[in-house]
Design a protein around this motif. Structure first.
Motif, mmCIF file in Angstrom:
data_model
loop_
_atom_site.group_PDB
_atom_site.id
_atom_site.type_symbol
_atom_site.label_atom_id
_atom_site.label_comp_id
_atom_site.label_asym_id
_atom_site.label_seq_id
_atom_site.Cartn_x
_atom_site.Cartn_y
_atom_site.Cartn_z
ATOM 1 N N UNK A 36 -7.194 -4.666 -14.578
ATOM 2 C CA UNK A 36 -6.580 -3.789 -13.585
ATOM 3 C C UNK A 36 -7.292 -3.872 -12.250
ATOM 4 N N UNK A 37 -8.609 -3.856 -12.284
ATOM 5 C CA UNK A 37 -9.380 -3.950 -11.041
ATOM 6 C C UNK A 37 -9.191 -5.312 -10.375
ATOM 7 N N UNK A 38 -9.203 -6.370 -11.171
ATOM 8 C CA UNK A 38 -9.000 -7.712 -10.630
ATOM 9 C C UNK A 38 -7.626 -7.823 -9.975
ATOM 10 N N UNK A 39 -6.616 -7.244 -10.614
ATOM 11 C CA UNK A 39 -5.265 -7.296 -10.058
ATOM 12 C C UNK A 39 -5.207 -6.576 -8.723
ATOM 13 N N UNK A 40 -5.784 -5.391 -8.655
ATOM 14 C CA UNK A 40 -5.772 -4.647 -7.392
ATOM 15 C C UNK A 40 -6.499 -5.407 -6.295
ATOM 16 N N UNK A 41 -7.604 -6.064 -6.634
ATOM 17 C CA UNK A 41 -8.366 -6.810 -5.635
ATOM 18 C C UNK A 41 -7.627 -8.054 -5.153
ATOM 19 N N UNK A 42 -6.733 -8.590 -5.964
ATOM 20 C CA UNK A 42 -5.948 -9.779 -5.598
ATOM 21 C C UNK A 42 -4.821 -9.449 -4.637
ATOM 22 N N UNK A 43 -4.450 -8.192 -4.530
ATOM 23 C CA UNK A 43 -3.247 -7.816 -3.790
ATOM 24 C C UNK A 43 -3.426 -7.915 -2.281
ATOM 25 N N UNK A 44 -2.336 -8.343 -1.633
ATOM 26 C CA UNK A 44 -2.281 -8.358 -0.182
ATOM 27 C C UNK A 44 -1.162 -7.476 0.343
ATOM 28 N N UNK A 45 -0.207 -7.114 -0.530
ATOM 29 C CA UNK A 45 0.907 -6.244 -0.135
ATOM 30 C C UNK A 45 1.520 -5.623 -1.386
ATOM 31 N N UNK A 46 2.210 -4.511 -1.183
ATOM 32 C CA UNK A 46 2.902 -3.809 -2.261
ATOM 33 C C UNK A 46 4.366 -3.656 -1.872
ATOM 34 N N UNK A 47 5.244 -3.928 -2.837
ATOM 35 C CA UNK A 47 6.684 -3.756 -2.652
ATOM 36 C C UNK A 47 7.162 -2.768 -3.710
ATOM 37 N N UNK A 48 7.754 -1.684 -3.249
ATOM 38 C CA UNK A 48 8.210 -0.616 -4.138
ATOM 39 C C UNK A 48 9.692 -0.367 -3.946
ATOM 40 N N UNK A 49 10.283 0.251 -4.946
ATOM 41 C CA UNK A 49 11.654 0.721 -4.808
ATOM 42 C C UNK A 49 11.667 2.088 -4.152
ATOM 43 N N UNK A 50 12.814 2.479 -3.669
ATOM 44 C CA UNK A 50 12.943 3.763 -2.966
ATOM 45 C C UNK A 50 12.733 4.951 -3.900
ATOM 46 N N UNK A 51 13.231 4.857 -5.136
ATOM 47 C CA UNK A 51 13.066 5.967 -6.080
ATOM 48 C C UNK A 51 11.580 6.254 -6.303
ATOM 49 N N UNK A 52 10.808 5.213 -6.512
ATOM 50 C CA UNK A 52 9.371 5.391 -6.715
ATOM 51 C C UNK A 52 8.689 5.985 -5.495
ATOM 52 N N UNK A 53 9.095 5.526 -4.316
ATOM 53 C CA UNK A 53 8.540 6.087 -3.089
ATOM 54 C C UNK A 53 8.853 7.581 -3.013
ATOM 55 N N UNK A 54 10.115 7.934 -3.241
ATOM 56 C CA UNK A 54 10.512 9.341 -3.161
ATOM 57 C C UNK A 54 9.780 10.194 -4.191
ATOM 58 N N UNK A 55 9.633 9.688 -5.406
ATOM 59 C CA UNK A 55 8.922 10.455 -6.445
ATOM 60 C C UNK A 55 7.448 10.641 -6.085
ATOM 61 N N UNK A 56 6.866 9.620 -5.485
ATOM 62 C CA UNK A 56 5.465 9.711 -5.095
ATOM 63 C C UNK A 56 5.217 10.634 -3.912
ATOM 64 N N UNK A 57 6.281 11.027 -3.246
ATOM 65 C CA UNK A 57 6.158 11.898 -2.068
ATOM 66 C C UNK A 57 6.932 13.195 -2.232
ATOM 67 N N UNK A 58 7.064 13.651 -3.478
ATOM 68 C CA UNK A 58 7.762 14.913 -3.730
ATOM 69 C C UNK A 58 6.976 16.074 -3.128
ATOM 70 N N UNK A 59 7.668 17.029 -2.529
ATOM 71 C CA UNK A 59 6.978 18.216 -2.010
ATOM 72 C C UNK A 59 6.301 18.981 -3.146
ATOM 73 N N UNK A 60 5.198 19.593 -2.843
ATOM 74 C CA UNK A 60 4.458 20.443 -3.779
ATOM 75 C C UNK A 60 3.819 19.698 -4.940
ATOM 76 N N UNK A 61 3.814 18.362 -4.912
ATOM 77 C CA UNK A 61 3.139 17.610 -5.968
ATOM 78 C C UNK A 61 1.731 17.197 -5.540
ATOM 79 N N UNK A 62 1.316 17.593 -4.358
ATOM 80 C CA UNK A 62 0.011 17.176 -3.857
ATOM 81 C C UNK A 62 0.097 15.751 -3.333
ATOM 82 N N UNK A 63 -0.999 15.302 -2.796
ATOM 83 C CA UNK A 63 -1.021 13.963 -2.213
ATOM 84 C C UNK A 63 -1.125 12.920 -3.317
ATOM 85 N N UNK A 64 -0.253 11.935 -3.268
ATOM 86 C CA UNK A 64 -0.262 10.831 -4.229
ATOM 87 C C UNK A 64 -0.420 9.541 -3.442
ATOM 88 N N UNK A 65 -1.405 8.774 -3.802
ATOM 89 C CA UNK A 65 -1.638 7.518 -3.102
ATOM 90 C C UNK A 65 -1.563 6.378 -4.099
#
Length: 180
Positions: A36-65
């Motif tokens: 998992x750590x090796x994979x994260x270190x290999x990354x140069x960009x992230x591509x997400x779907x809109x549903x995942x973005x919206x779920x990660x930014x739901x109000x009252x869920x606190x900050x999600x990064x």
């Protein structure tokens, strides 16, 4: 060469989220292992779907990064709602299709790889032949229902190229045959 990685945590029965879209089910089994750590270190960009973005930014869920706050690079979100995108200076919203979205993320990744996040987007990328590797963190829980990672797409032959585990989590890495 930049690779496109389908990278996610899933339940043993193949779901990335339960019916209520909660995330608590993932925790308490251990931290990311070396894969998992090796994979994260290999990354140069992230591509997400809109549903995942919206779920990660739901109000009252606190900050999600992304990646627990360990990610600070370019983030792209593919959306069918191009006229309804939030004002988020940390995200580039795209709507020109899966091939264009992957190409833009690869260009931004430089020498790094692109992580694809989200079930629908992952399935679309697999079906379009755009995925080089599949990296899974399998949590020992059976959710029974929810958002299934792999849907009704055709077969995708894989070759195991790595794996490890920390705590109860099993990390698996596969090359998509004919790709990487």
């Amino acid at each position: 060469m930049t690779k496109v990685l389908l990278h996610t945590t899933m339940s043993l029965d193949g779901f990335i989220a339960p019916e209520d879209d909660s995330t608590e089910w993932m925790f308490g089994y251990g931290a990311a292992g070396s894969l998992g750590m090796e994979t994260m270190q290999r990354l140069g960009a992230v591509l997400s779907g809109r549903r995942g973005y919206d779920l990660g930014n739901r109000p009252d869920d606190g900050e999600r990064k992304l990646y627990g706050g360990m990610w600070a690079g370019p983030v792209f979100v593919l959306t069918h709602r191009a006229n309804d995108v939030p004002d988020d200076p940390n995200v580039t919203f795209l709507s020109d299709g899966i091939e264009d979205a992957v190409a833009r993320a690869k260009a931004a990744a430089g020498e790094g790889d692109v992580a694809v996040l989200g079930a629908s987007l992952s399935q679309q990328c697999l079906e379009a032949g755009l995925v080089d590797e599949v990296v899974l963190h399998v949590v020992p829980v059976l959710l029974g229902a929810g958002v299934r990672l792999f849907g009704s797409g055709g077969p995708a032959p894989l070759r195991k190229i790595g794996g490890d585990g920390v705590g109860q989590i099993t990390d698996l890495r596969f090359a998509v045959e004919g790709r990487g």
